[in-house]
Motif scaffolding. Structure first.
Motif, PDB file in Angstrom:
ATOM      1  N   TYR A  38      -8.286   6.334   3.295  1.00  0.00           N
ATOM      2  CA  TYR A  38      -7.046   6.086   2.439  1.00  0.00           C
ATOM      3  C   TYR A  38      -5.688   6.679   2.829  1.00  0.00           C
ATOM      4  CZ  TYR A  38     -10.279   5.069  -1.745  1.00  0.00           C
ATOM      5  OH  TYR A  38     -10.937   4.377  -2.616  1.00  0.00           O
ATOM      6  N   LEU A  39      -5.828   7.658   3.687  1.00  0.00           N
ATOM      7  CA  LEU A  39      -4.623   8.196   4.223  1.00  0.00           C
ATOM      8  C   LEU A  39      -4.345   7.384   5.512  1.00  0.00           C
ATOM      9  CD1 LEU A  39      -5.594  12.063   4.121  1.00  0.00           C
ATOM     10  CD2 LEU A  39      -3.593  10.750   2.879  1.00  0.00           C
ATOM     11  N   ARG A  40      -5.352   6.735   6.059  1.00  0.00           N
ATOM     12  CA  ARG A  40      -5.175   6.131   7.259  1.00  0.00           C
ATOM     13  C   ARG A  40      -4.477   4.729   6.640  1.00  0.00           C
ATOM     14  NH1 ARG A  40      -3.204   4.292  10.819  1.00  0.00           N
ATOM     15  NH2 ARG A  40      -3.829   3.446  12.807  1.00  0.00           N
ATOM     16  N   VAL A  41      -4.533   4.180   5.639  1.00  0.00           N
ATOM     17  CA  VAL A  41      -3.946   2.938   5.104  1.00  0.00           C
ATOM     18  C   VAL A  41      -2.745   3.370   4.689  1.00  0.00           C
ATOM     19  CG1 VAL A  41      -4.177   1.264   3.109  1.00  0.00           C
ATOM     20  CG2 VAL A  41      -6.193   1.814   4.262  1.00  0.00           C
ATOM     21  N   PHE A  42      -2.331   4.554   4.134  1.00  0.00           N
ATOM     22  CA  PHE A  42      -1.355   4.861   3.602  1.00  0.00           C
ATOM     23  C   PHE A  42      -0.215   4.988   4.868  1.00  0.00           C
ATOM     24  CE2 PHE A  42       1.482   8.761   3.236  1.00  0.00           C
ATOM     25  CZ  PHE A  42       2.518   8.315   2.368  1.00  0.00           C
ATOM     26  N   GLU A  43      -0.710   5.705   5.968  1.00  0.00           N
ATOM     27  CA  GLU A  43       0.164   5.815   7.038  1.00  0.00           C
ATOM     28  C   GLU A  43       0.500   4.603   7.795  1.00  0.00           C
ATOM     29  OE1 GLU A  43       1.211   6.098  11.407  1.00  0.00           O
ATOM     30  OE2 GLU A  43      -0.859   5.045  10.546  1.00  0.00           O
ATOM     31  N   ALA A  44      -0.284   3.502   7.978  1.00  0.00           N
ATOM     32  CA  ALA A  44       0.014   2.235   8.252  1.00  0.00           C
ATOM     33  C   ALA A  44       1.008   1.641   7.541  1.00  0.00           C
ATOM     34  CB  ALA A  44      -1.485   1.412   8.324  1.00  0.00           C
ATOM     35  N   LYS A  67      -5.712   3.892  -5.421  1.00  0.00           N
ATOM     36  CA  LYS A  67      -6.627   5.028  -5.646  1.00  0.00           C
ATOM     37  C   LYS A  67      -5.997   6.138  -5.117  1.00  0.00           C
ATOM     38  CE  LYS A  67     -10.388   3.190  -7.507  1.00  0.00           C
ATOM     39  NZ  LYS A  67     -11.139   3.851  -8.586  1.00  0.00           N
ATOM     40  N   LEU A  68      -5.141   6.237  -3.746  1.00  0.00           N
ATOM     41  CA  LEU A  68      -4.559   7.443  -3.516  1.00  0.00           C
ATOM     42  C   LEU A  68      -3.555   8.023  -4.701  1.00  0.00           C
ATOM     43  CD1 LEU A  68      -4.089   9.602  -1.170  1.00  0.00           C
ATOM     44  CD2 LEU A  68      -2.665   7.883  -0.085  1.00  0.00           C
ATOM     45  N   GLU A  69      -2.756   6.912  -5.131  1.00  0.00           N
ATOM     46  CA  GLU A  69      -1.890   7.335  -6.107  1.00  0.00           C
ATOM     47  C   GLU A  69      -2.270   8.106  -7.423  1.00  0.00           C
ATOM     48  OE1 GLU A  69       1.896   4.403  -5.193  1.00  0.00           O
ATOM     49  OE2 GLU A  69       0.381   3.736  -6.119  1.00  0.00           O
ATOM     50  N   GLN A  70      -3.667   7.448  -7.677  1.00  0.00           N
ATOM     51  CA  GLN A  70      -4.150   7.984  -8.894  1.00  0.00           C
ATOM     52  C   GLN A  70      -4.797   9.247  -8.515  1.00  0.00           C
ATOM     53  OE1 GLN A  70      -7.219   5.148  -9.824  1.00  0.00           O
ATOM     54  NE2 GLN A  70      -5.814   3.828 -10.676  1.00  0.00           N
ATOM     55  N   GLY A  92      -1.613  11.578  -8.335  1.00  0.00           N
ATOM     56  CA  GLY A  92      -0.880  11.761  -9.733  1.00  0.00           C
ATOM     57  C   GLY A  92       0.606  11.349  -9.522  1.00  0.00           C
ATOM     58  N   ILE A  93       1.030  10.686  -8.421  1.00  0.00           N
ATOM     59  CA  ILE A  93       2.240  10.377  -8.071  1.00  0.00           C
ATOM     60  C   ILE A  93       2.349   9.002  -7.472  1.00  0.00           C
ATOM     61  CG2 ILE A  93       3.035  12.762  -7.891  1.00  0.00           C
ATOM     62  CD1 ILE A  93       2.668  12.313  -4.826  1.00  0.00           C
ATOM     63  N   PRO A  94       3.466   8.162  -7.808  1.00  0.00           N
ATOM     64  CA  PRO A  94       3.946   6.936  -7.105  1.00  0.00           C
ATOM     65  C   PRO A  94       4.262   7.264  -5.569  1.00  0.00           C
ATOM     66  CG  PRO A  94       5.713   7.675  -8.427  1.00  0.00           C
ATOM     67  CD  PRO A  94       4.643   8.780  -8.436  1.00  0.00           C
ATOM     68  N   LEU A  95       3.514   6.422  -4.672  1.00  0.00           N
ATOM     69  CA  LEU A  95       3.794   6.657  -3.213  1.00  0.00           C
ATOM     70  C   LEU A  95       4.906   5.607  -2.715  1.00  0.00           C
ATOM     71  CD1 LEU A  95       0.458   7.801  -2.045  1.00  0.00           C
ATOM     72  CD2 LEU A  95       2.455   9.079  -2.575  1.00  0.00           C
ATOM     73  N   PHE A  96       4.862   4.432  -3.393  1.00  0.00           N
ATOM     74  CA  PHE A  96       5.422   3.170  -2.934  1.00  0.00           C
ATOM     75  C   PHE A  96       6.387   2.539  -3.940  1.00  0.00           C
ATOM     76  CE2 PHE A  96       2.166   3.439   0.363  1.00  0.00           C
ATOM     77  CZ  PHE A  96       3.093   3.242   1.453  1.00  0.00           C
ATOM     78  N   GLU A  97       7.617   1.884  -3.909  1.00  0.00           N
ATOM     79  CA  GLU A  97       8.140   1.066  -4.659  1.00  0.00           C
ATOM     80  C   GLU A  97       7.747  -0.372  -4.106  1.00  0.00           C
ATOM     81  OE1 GLU A  97      12.154   2.432  -4.791  1.00  0.00           O
ATOM     82  OE2 GLU A  97      11.695   4.184  -6.077  1.00  0.00           O
ATOM     83  N   ARG A  98       7.464  -1.295  -4.828  1.00  0.00           N
ATOM     84  CA  ARG A  98       7.007  -2.528  -4.303  1.00  0.00           C
ATOM     85  C   ARG A  98       7.879  -3.655  -4.718  1.00  0.00           C
ATOM     86  NH1 ARG A  98       2.762   0.720  -6.057  1.00  0.00           N
ATOM     87  NH2 ARG A  98       1.083   0.784  -4.829  1.00  0.00           N
ATOM     88  N   ASP A  99       8.118  -4.819  -3.719  1.00  0.00           N
ATOM     89  CA  ASP A  99       8.677  -5.925  -4.207  1.00  0.00           C
ATOM     90  C   ASP A  99       7.551  -6.954  -3.393  1.00  0.00           C
ATOM     91  OD1 ASP A  99       9.386  -6.339  -1.399  1.00  0.00           O
ATOM     92  OD2 ASP A  99      11.475  -5.713  -2.003  1.00  0.00           O
ATOM     93  N   ASN A 100       7.899  -8.238  -3.571  1.00  0.00           N
ATOM     94  CA  ASN A 100       7.247  -9.368  -3.295  1.00  0.00           C
ATOM     95  C   ASN A 100       6.691  -9.111  -1.706  1.00  0.00           C
ATOM     96  OD1 ASN A 100       7.089 -10.428  -5.758  1.00  0.00           O
ATOM     97  ND2 ASN A 100       8.845 -11.719  -5.474  1.00  0.00           N
ATOM     98  N   ARG A 101       7.866  -8.620  -1.000  1.00  0.00           N
ATOM     99  CA  ARG A 101       7.753  -8.742   0.436  1.00  0.00           C
ATOM    100  C   ARG A 101       7.497  -7.482   1.104  1.00  0.00           C
ATOM    101  NH1 ARG A 101      11.607 -13.097   3.310  1.00  0.00           N
ATOM    102  NH2 ARG A 101      10.049 -12.977   4.714  1.00  0.00           N
ATOM    103  N   ALA A 104       7.341  -2.694   1.005  1.00  0.00           N
ATOM    104  CA  ALA A 104       6.889  -1.607   0.258  1.00  0.00           C
ATOM    105  C   ALA A 104       7.538  -0.535   0.814  1.00  0.00           C
ATOM    106  CB  ALA A 104       5.489  -1.299   0.385  1.00  0.00           C
ATOM    107  N   TYR A 105       8.390   0.306  -0.048  1.00  0.00           N
ATOM    108  CA  TYR A 105       9.214   1.173   0.060  1.00  0.00           C
ATOM    109  C   TYR A 105       8.582   2.617  -0.188  1.00  0.00           C
ATOM    110  CZ  TYR A 105      12.427  -2.826   0.614  1.00  0.00           C
ATOM    111  OH  TYR A 105      12.949  -3.952   0.876  1.00  0.00           O
ATOM    112  N   LEU A 106       8.716   3.608   0.652  1.00  0.00           N
ATOM    113  CA  LEU A 106       8.229   4.953   0.173  1.00  0.00           C
ATOM    114  C   LEU A 106       8.843   5.550  -0.750  1.00  0.00           C
ATOM    115  CD1 LEU A 106       7.099   6.403   3.828  1.00  0.00           C
ATOM    116  CD2 LEU A 106       5.671   5.980   1.987  1.00  0.00           C
ATOM    117  N   THR A 107       8.393   5.972  -1.848  1.00  0.00           N
ATOM    118  CA  THR A 107       9.086   6.998  -2.882  1.00  0.00           C
ATOM    119  C   THR A 107       9.645   8.384  -2.056  1.00  0.00           C
ATOM    120  OG1 THR A 107       7.182   8.054  -3.606  1.00  0.00           O
ATOM    121  CG2 THR A 107       8.198   6.058  -4.492  1.00  0.00           C
ATOM    122  N   TYR A 108      10.391   9.087  -2.766  1.00  0.00           N
ATOM    123  CA  TYR A 108      10.599  10.526  -2.091  1.00  0.00           C
ATOM    124  C   TYR A 108       9.363  11.202  -1.696  1.00  0.00           C
ATOM    125  CZ  TYR A 108      11.905  15.268  -2.043  1.00  0.00           C
ATOM    126  OH  TYR A 108      12.064  16.498  -1.521  1.00  0.00           O
TER     127      TYR A 108
END
Length: 314
Positions: free
Chosen positions: A9-15, A42-45, A48-57, A59-63
């Motif tokens: 999960y962390l590898r996916v998050f890093e990529a 699953k990682l966000e769950q 307990g925090i949001p890690l990305f803000e998403r749009d159609n194209r 994904a932006y990291l949150t703080y």
């Protein structure tokens, strides 16, 4: 929390954080975009925090995602480094750190002979005064000048060195007694344990005030002396080639009292003591230096070696 969190999960998050896109991360990781999205969710769950803000194209990291990203990057960097060290540290690799003047003046000229006798050993040599503390697993052993600065290492003394005045041949004719040195430029080696004051005192004289060039490395002082810039007080071991070739001479040999001391030590942590390349190198090193030693490598934690000190001809 962490024991229930797959490392994947962390590898996916890093990529995803690095690429700024779940789809791009999927291509890099050879996964489907839905698998990447599932892992991030699953990682966000779990956290307990949001890690990305998403749009159609994109994904932006949150703080919070940026904070985690900094730590994950460092963690993966350490993992990569550990795997590189482990994969390159084969049974025939020897990583050495060495004091600069010993490396330049004595060790490097002899390494071809060692490698010719031991073609299966790969030697990697680094030189510097920032002596290794063996914290990063970068080196197997260090040849240091002076006493070790780290406790708990195995220490093998590398024999006595003779310290004597030496100069270019054209200066030697005017130096027949120790007091003749008062009329010459005396080159200073700032980091040398034995200084001109020690040598003059050993010969019953008071050293004159400093009057020559100052160098922070013995190999620089030796080179300056060989070029006629003055008289250096140096180790005959480090100046062996210059003395053998006649570029330097010792005008007061047999006419003054030299100083002998143990200047260099081979040190290494206990966990590498049984590795064959280190044992082979240590045996060769001591034989080349004329030091008799029983290299049992079972020294105490205080760092006192069981090597028997031999005498190196001066």
């Amino acid at each position: 929390m962490l024991q229930h969190l797959p490392l994947s999960y962390l590898r996916v998050f890093e990529a995803a954080g690095r690429m700024g896109s779940f789809r791009a991360a999927a291509l890099v990781l050879n996964l489907t975009p839905s698998a990447v999205s599932h892992a991030i969710r699953k990682l966000e769950q779990v956290l307990g925090i949001p890690l990305f803000e998403r749009d159609n194209r994109h994904a932006y990291l949150t703080y919070e995602g940026e904070v985690l990203m900094r730590h994950v990057n460092r963690a993966f960097d350490e993992l990569r480094r550990g795997m590189e060290v482990a994969s390159t540290r084969g049974p025939k690799l020897l990583r050495l750190h060495c004091a600069p003047s010993f490396a330049a003046q004595w060790l490097t000229p002899r390494l071809p002979g060692f490698l010719e006798r031991n073609p299966s050993i790969d030697v990697r040599l680094a030189a510097g005064t920032d002596y290794t503390r063996f914290n990063s697993d970068e080196f197997d052993a260090d040849i240091i000048y002076g006493p070790p600065r780290v406790e708990g290492l195995i220490v093998v003394p590398l024999g006595e060195e003779t310290i004597a005045p030496m100069c270019a041949p054209h200066l030697a004719a005017t130096i027949t007694t120790p007091s003749d040195l008062f009329d010459h430029v005396l080159i200073q080696s700032d980091t040398k344990q034995i200084q001109w004051t020690d040598w003059f005192a050993a010969n019953g004289l008071t050293a004159p005030p400093p009057n020559g060039s100052r160098f922070d490395r013995s190999f620089l002082a030796i080179a300056a002396s060989a070029r006629g810039l003055g008289v250096a007080l140096e180790s005959t071991r480090l100046a062996e080639d210059e003395l053998a070739s006649g570029r330097l001479v010792m005008p007061l040999a047999q006419k003054a009292t030299p100083i002998r001391y143990v200047g260099h030590n081979l040190v290494f942590p206990r966990y590498v003591r049984l590795r064959d390349p280190l044992r082979t190198f240590a045996e060769w090193l001591l034989a080349e230096l004329g030091v008799e030693a029983d290299i049992s490598f079972d020294a105490t934690e205080t760092g006192v070696s069981h090597a028997r000190q031999g005498r190196v001809p001066g």
